[in-house]
Write an enzyme that holds these catalytic residues in place. Structure first.
Site, short mmCIF file in Angstrom:
data_model
loop_
_atom_site.label_atom_id
_atom_site.label_comp_id
_atom_site.label_asym_id
_atom_site.label_seq_id
_atom_site.Cartn_x
_atom_site.Cartn_y
_atom_site.Cartn_z
N LYS A 1 -6.92 1.21 5.29
CA LYS A 1 -7.75 1.34 4.09
C LYS A 1 -9.23 1.53 4.47
O LYS A 1 -9.88 2.43 3.97
CB LYS A 1 -7.62 0.11 3.19
CG LYS A 1 -6.25 -0.52 3.17
CD LYS A 1 -5.25 0.22 2.31
CE LYS A 1 -3.87 -0.37 2.51
NZ LYS A 1 -2.86 0.04 1.58
N ASP B 1 -3.33 -12.32 6.90
CA ASP B 1 -3.18 -10.87 6.78
C ASP B 1 -4.51 -10.30 6.29
O ASP B 1 -4.98 -10.66 5.20
CB ASP B 1 -2.03 -10.55 5.80
CG ASP B 1 -1.65 -9.07 5.88
OD1 ASP B 1 -2.27 -8.32 6.66
OD2 ASP B 1 -0.72 -8.66 5.15
N TRP C 1 2.80 -9.21 -1.22
CA TRP C 1 3.22 -7.83 -0.95
C TRP C 1 4.73 -7.85 -0.66
O TRP C 1 5.17 -8.64 0.19
CB TRP C 1 2.43 -7.32 0.26
CG TRP C 1 2.65 -5.88 0.61
CD1 TRP C 1 2.68 -4.82 -0.25
CD2 TRP C 1 2.87 -5.35 1.92
NE1 TRP C 1 2.89 -3.66 0.45
CE2 TRP C 1 3.01 -3.95 1.79
CE3 TRP C 1 2.95 -5.91 3.20
CZ2 TRP C 1 3.24 -3.11 2.87
CZ3 TRP C 1 3.17 -5.07 4.28
CH2 TRP C 1 3.31 -3.70 4.12
C1 LMR Z 1 0.49 -1.05 -1.05
O1 LMR Z 1 0.72 -2.25 -1.20
O2 LMR Z 1 0.55 -0.22 -1.97
C2 LMR Z 1 0.04 -0.55 0.30
O3 LMR Z 1 -0.14 -1.61 1.15
C3 LMR Z 1 0.93 0.50 0.82
C4 LMR Z 1 2.29 0.01 1.20
O4 LMR Z 1 2.69 0.31 2.32
O5 LMR Z 1 2.97 -0.64 0.40
#
Ligand code: LMR
Length: 397
Positions: free
Chosen positions: A247, A212, A132
């Site tokens: 979520k 996570d 992420w």
């Molecule tokens: C995502 O990866 O789309 C979600 O976790 C929302 C975000 O805050 O990026």
């Protein structure tokens, strides 16, 4: 003199920016597969019924808006701990685990980053490649040295051998961030056997795991998704877990999450928690109350909990159906095999394997929005329009 003269403009967040671009697109055929939010068959992100019912109760039962503590709502903390570690976890009986409530999972990651930089200076953190994007920036902003271990190969398949080989080289004492389930952005999760191998490297190299856990209940179910977290908690003396209720409770904008610390004994847990409260005081003082009160109300009431779990099951089943449906819809275009991984992945996201150029064309030519890396939010798909999407994908492949 302009004080702000030296301030340069930076680009907007690529994931959140997609929401704005999608809203501004006048096409009636537009499809939002960008930011990770669940959508129902009508394309709405609904408030769960269990949440609505809990809110109705809170409206009459809440007696104060005074501050919560630095660790947040104690009932929320206890119930979340049970949800994550399991009611029978020996860590609970041994008082070796504690929850610090944070503004969302992102807040938990930010608090973890500050904890590491203040209390364990010099430790590097290792992230999956890819991960992420906010994992990358949040730890770098806190001054940590960020490294990467491979996760997905050039063939867009999980590469556990490469991951394990890289972890073997991580300096002892460093932190390794792992995704408990529903890996963001790829959707590729480790098998139980893979997890056991990762655990052995972590143990041998004396690494500190940070798991996570943003999608509990969205992969294979509340209990199954917690399997690796519970394995690590049982086998290792120390563990950090970031948990999110965005979520699985659909509480995105309420910013409800937690940092869970597992320590070798109760006394050390108290040391760590004293630091977390002090760090949190400088970040947000005390966390927002509403979402945590909703979660505590639901988890603390048998009927609400059952209602919530069945709603969550429906969401998860829908995402799984959409995965299978999309692969099926790609069949007439001869693309089912190429995209078969979409059905095997778990959680909201799929690393489709589409290139940034193909993603751009999908957006420009068909108003289909997804992250430039080729990550699609499967939970944003429309069951009635899978054929349309498959045709759009075929046009760019
Ligand atoms: C995502 O990866 O789309 C979600 O976790 C929302 C975000 O805050 O990026």
């Amino acid at each position: 003199m302009s004080h702000f003269q030296p301030v340069a403009r930076v680009p907007g967040d690529p994931i959140l920016g997609l929401m704005d671009a999608y809203r501004a697109d006048p096409s009636p055929a537009k499809l939002d597969l960008g930011v990770g939010v669940y959508k129902d068959a009508q394309g709405r992100t609904p408030i769960m019924q269990a949440v609505k019912h809990a809110e109705q109760r809170l409206l009459t039962s809440e007696t104060t808006k005074s501050y919560t503590s630095g660790h947040g709502d104690a009932a929320f903390g206890d119930l979340l701990l049970q949800l994550v570690l399991g009611q029978d976890s020996p860590l609970l009986a041994g008082q070796r685990a504690g929850t610090t409530q944070t503004p969302g999972g992102t807040g938990a990651l930010r608090l973890t980053a500050d904890f590491l930089s203040h209390c364990l200076p010099g430790r590097g953190i290792w992230l999956s490649d890819p991960t992420w994007p906010i994992h990358e920036t949040i730890f770098a902003e806190a001054g940590l040295k960020v490294g990467h271990y491979p996760y997905v190969g050039a063939d867009n398949r999980l590469d556990v051998a490469a991951m394990l080989a890289a972890l073997e080289q991580v300096p002892s004492g460093d932190v390794v961030l792992l995704h408990a389930c529903c890996h963001n952005p790829t959707g590729f999760d480790l098998s139980h056997d893979d997890w056991r191998q990762v655990l052995e490297v972590v143990r041998r190299r004396e690494l500190l795991p940070l798991i996570d856990f943003a999608y509990q209940g969205f992969g294979d179910g509340l209990e199954d998704d917690a399997w690796a977290v519970r394995l690590f908690a049982a086998e290792l003396p120390e563990l950090l877990i970031t948990s999110s209720c965005s979520k699985n409770f659909g509480l995105y904008r309420e910013r409800t999450g937690a940092l869970i610390v597992c320590a070798a004994d109760h006394d050390k847990l108290l040391d760590v928690r004293s630091q977390l409260a002090s760090l949190a005081r400088n970040l947000w003082s005390t966390p927002p109350a509403h979402g945590a009160a909703v979660v505590a109300t639901i988890l603390g009431d048998a009927a609400l909990r059952t209602e919530w779990q069945s709603e969550l099951d429906l969401m998860r089943d829908r995402v799984l159906r959409l995965r299978l449906g999309l692969v099926e819809a790609l069949q007439p275009f001869g693309l089912a095999e190429r995209f078969a991984h979409i059905a095997a992945q778990r959680g909201m996201f799929s690393y489709t394997g589409l290139s940034p150029e193909q993603v751009r064309r999908l957006r420009d030519e068909s108003s289909v929005y997804m992250v430039g890396s080729g990550r699609a939010n499967v939970a944003g798909l429309d069951e009635q329009r899978l054929g349309e999407l498959a045709a759009a994908i075929a046009r760019v492949c």
